[in-house]
Motif scaffolding. Sequence first.
Motif, PDB file in Angstrom:
ATOM      1  N   UNK A 156      -0.485   2.183   5.855  1.00 40.82           N
ATOM      2  CA  UNK A 156      -0.022   2.161   7.243  1.00 40.82           C
ATOM      3  C   UNK A 156       0.113   0.777   7.848  1.00 40.82           C
ATOM      4  N   UNK A 157      -0.715  -0.170   7.408  1.00 40.80           N
ATOM      5  CA  UNK A 157      -0.697  -1.459   8.086  1.00 40.80           C
ATOM      6  C   UNK A 157      -0.653  -2.669   7.164  1.00 40.80           C
ATOM      7  N   UNK A 158      -0.825  -2.468   5.877  1.00 36.91           N
ATOM      8  CA  UNK A 158      -0.885  -3.595   4.938  1.00 36.91           C
ATOM      9  C   UNK A 158      -1.878  -4.637   5.437  1.00 36.91           C
ATOM     10  N   UNK A 159      -3.052  -4.177   5.839  1.00 42.25           N
ATOM     11  CA  UNK A 159      -4.052  -5.044   6.467  1.00 42.25           C
ATOM     12  C   UNK A 159      -4.475  -6.209   5.578  1.00 42.25           C
ATOM     13  N   UNK A 160      -4.284  -6.077   4.296  1.00 43.61           N
ATOM     14  CA  UNK A 160      -4.702  -7.109   3.349  1.00 43.61           C
ATOM     15  C   UNK A 160      -3.631  -8.175   3.128  1.00 43.61           C
ATOM     16  N   UNK A 161      -2.487  -8.025   3.788  1.00 44.34           N
ATOM     17  CA  UNK A 161      -1.370  -8.954   3.599  1.00 44.34           C
ATOM     18  C   UNK A 161      -0.846  -9.450   4.935  1.00 44.34           C
ATOM     19  N   UNK A 162      -0.329 -10.679   4.974  1.00 46.98           N
ATOM     20  CA  UNK A 162       0.404 -11.090   6.165  1.00 46.98           C
ATOM     21  C   UNK A 162       1.638 -10.189   6.321  1.00 46.98           C
ATOM     22  N   UNK A 163       1.943  -9.791   7.527  1.00 45.94           N
ATOM     23  CA  UNK A 163       3.028  -8.834   7.751  1.00 45.94           C
ATOM     24  C   UNK A 163       4.349  -9.329   7.171  1.00 45.94           C
ATOM     25  N   UNK A 164       4.671 -10.599   7.391  1.00 48.61           N
ATOM     26  CA  UNK A 164       5.944 -11.129   6.854  1.00 48.61           C
ATOM     27  C   UNK A 164       5.989 -11.004   5.337  1.00 48.61           C
ATOM     28  N   UNK A 165       4.885 -11.311   4.679  1.00 47.33           N
ATOM     29  CA  UNK A 165       4.829 -11.205   3.217  1.00 47.33           C
ATOM     30  C   UNK A 165       5.005  -9.751   2.787  1.00 47.33           C
ATOM     31  N   UNK A 166       4.293  -8.847   3.435  1.00 49.36           N
ATOM     32  CA  UNK A 166       4.390  -7.436   3.075  1.00 49.36           C
ATOM     33  C   UNK A 166       5.831  -6.942   3.203  1.00 49.36           C
ATOM     34  N   UNK A 167       6.496  -7.325   4.279  1.00 49.04           N
ATOM     35  CA  UNK A 167       7.888  -6.897   4.470  1.00 49.04           C
ATOM     36  C   UNK A 167       8.803  -7.530   3.435  1.00 49.04           C
ATOM     37  N   UNK A 168       8.594  -8.806   3.140  1.00 49.71           N
ATOM     38  CA  UNK A 168       9.424  -9.490   2.144  1.00 49.71           C
ATOM     39  C   UNK A 168       9.279  -8.851   0.765  1.00 49.71           C
ATOM     40  N   UNK A 169       8.086  -8.305   0.493  1.00 50.54           N
ATOM     41  CA  UNK A 169       7.831  -7.664  -0.800  1.00 50.54           C
ATOM     42  C   UNK A 169       8.212  -6.186  -0.807  1.00 50.54           C
ATOM     43  N   UNK A 170       8.748  -5.682   0.323  1.00 51.40           N
ATOM     44  CA  UNK A 170       9.172  -4.279   0.388  1.00 51.40           C
ATOM     45  C   UNK A 170       8.023  -3.300   0.483  1.00 51.40           C
ATOM     46  N   UNK A 171       6.976  -3.654   1.219  1.00 46.74           N
ATOM     47  CA  UNK A 171       5.805  -2.790   1.364  1.00 46.74           C
ATOM     48  C   UNK A 171       6.249  -1.369   1.735  1.00 46.74           C
ATOM     49  N   UNK A 172       5.848  -0.356   0.955  1.00 42.13           N
ATOM     50  CA  UNK A 172       6.366   0.999   1.180  1.00 42.13           C
ATOM     51  C   UNK A 172       5.970   1.617   2.516  1.00 42.13           C
ATOM     52  N   UNK A 173       4.773   1.367   2.996  1.00 40.23           N
ATOM     53  CA  UNK A 173       4.337   1.965   4.257  1.00 40.23           C
ATOM     54  C   UNK A 173       5.054   1.360   5.449  1.00 40.23           C
ATOM     55  N   UNK A 174       5.088   0.026   5.507  1.00 40.14           N
ATOM     56  CA  UNK A 174       5.760  -0.632   6.621  1.00 40.14           C
ATOM     57  C   UNK A 174       7.248  -0.312   6.623  1.00 40.14           C
ATOM     58  N   UNK A 175       7.828  -0.246   5.438  1.00 42.54           N
ATOM     59  CA  UNK A 175       9.244   0.107   5.312  1.00 42.54           C
ATOM     60  C   UNK A 175       9.486   1.538   5.775  1.00 42.54           C
ATOM     61  N   UNK A 176       8.618   2.454   5.373  1.00 45.36           N
ATOM     62  CA  UNK A 176       8.779   3.864   5.766  1.00 45.36           C
ATOM     63  C   UNK A 176       8.667   4.036   7.274  1.00 45.36           C
ATOM     64  N   UNK A 177       7.855   3.200   7.919  1.00 39.62           N
ATOM     65  CA  UNK A 177       7.698   3.286   9.365  1.00 39.62           C
ATOM     66  C   UNK A 177       8.804   2.557  10.119  1.00 39.62           C
ATOM     67  N   UNK A 178       9.689   1.892   9.401  1.00 37.10           N
ATOM     68  CA  UNK A 178      10.806   1.220  10.041  1.00 37.10           C
ATOM     69  C   UNK A 178      10.466  -0.136  10.628  1.00 37.10           C
ATOM     70  N   UNK A 179       9.367  -0.746  10.183  1.00 39.35           N
ATOM     71  CA  UNK A 179       9.025  -2.085  10.655  1.00 39.35           C
ATOM     72  C   UNK A 179      10.070  -3.043  10.091  1.00 39.35           C
ATOM     73  N   UNK A 180      10.663  -3.815  10.963  1.00 44.58           N
ATOM     74  CA  UNK A 180      11.729  -4.724  10.537  1.00 44.58           C
ATOM     75  C   UNK A 180      11.193  -6.141  10.408  1.00 44.58           C
ATOM     76  N   UNK A 181      11.953  -6.953   9.723  1.00 46.07           N
ATOM     77  CA  UNK A 181      11.591  -8.361   9.556  1.00 46.07           C
ATOM     78  C   UNK A 181      11.717  -9.072  10.904  1.00 46.07           C
ATOM     79  N   UNK A 182      10.997 -10.177  11.057  1.00 45.70           N
ATOM     80  CA  UNK A 182      11.114 -10.922  12.308  1.00 45.70           C
ATOM     81  C   UNK A 182      12.470 -11.614  12.407  1.00 45.70           C
ATOM     82  N   UNK A 183      12.766 -12.108  13.589  1.00 51.09           N
ATOM     83  CA  UNK A 183      13.980 -12.899  13.790  1.00 51.09           C
ATOM     84  C   UNK A 183      13.855 -14.194  12.987  1.00 51.09           C
ATOM     85  N   UNK A 184      14.959 -14.921  12.805  1.00 48.59           N
ATOM     86  CA  UNK A 184      14.910 -16.158  12.008  1.00 48.59           C
ATOM     87  C   UNK A 184      13.853 -17.167  12.462  1.00 48.59           C
ATOM     88  N   UNK A 185      13.480 -17.137  13.736  1.00 45.73           N
ATOM     89  CA  UNK A 185      12.458 -18.072  14.211  1.00 45.73           C
ATOM     90  C   UNK A 185      11.029 -17.581  13.946  1.00 45.73           C
TER      91      UNK A 185
END
Length: 176
Positions: free
Chosen positions: A119-148
């Motif tokens: 649900x939260x990838x608590x063991x990873x920085x969120x940006x890293x988890x998203x870059x690696x295609x974390x299945x939970x964050x992806x399933x919940x529709x968490x998007x990558x941050x803006x370019x900044x």
Amino acid sequence: MTLEAYADTIVPGEKRGPEDRAIAGVATGGGAVQAGALDLLAWDATGIHDGLDDLARLLNEHAAAYAEERSLQLDADVPQFVALGYDDRAELVLRLTKPGHPEKEFWVMLALFCNMAFDSAAHLPTRQALAEGHPGLTAMGITAPDPDGLWRFTDFGYGRPLARMHPDTTASGSPA
């Protein structure tokens, strides 16, 4: 392998390959194992990392007793909990987490950490988890941050802003 099977029972995923015994493969996509449940469990921040071997041993003892009670023949090539089919794994976890079970707190805690990995990838920085295609964050529709590197949400949760911006609010969002 035993803890992977437990994590997969909590949040099922698909097998990593035909030889995968820990993951039952009752769901498509990544589950708790693919989300890094074992990494989270082994992280010293959880406070349970030193007791994981004991939990795995105890879970296998419960699985052996469950199999004997049900007259199930378990494959001796894998740990007892891993040898159970998914439905039997789920039934055993239900028993272990049921109110009144003397070890309930251990098994619920283990389940919560497995959910947390998904649900939260608590063991990873969120940006890293998203870059690696974390299945939970992806399933919940968490998007990558803006370019900044900041997250902004242009679509409001209720389809409209909840309040008008105060006229004295600065460009940085601070009140004047």
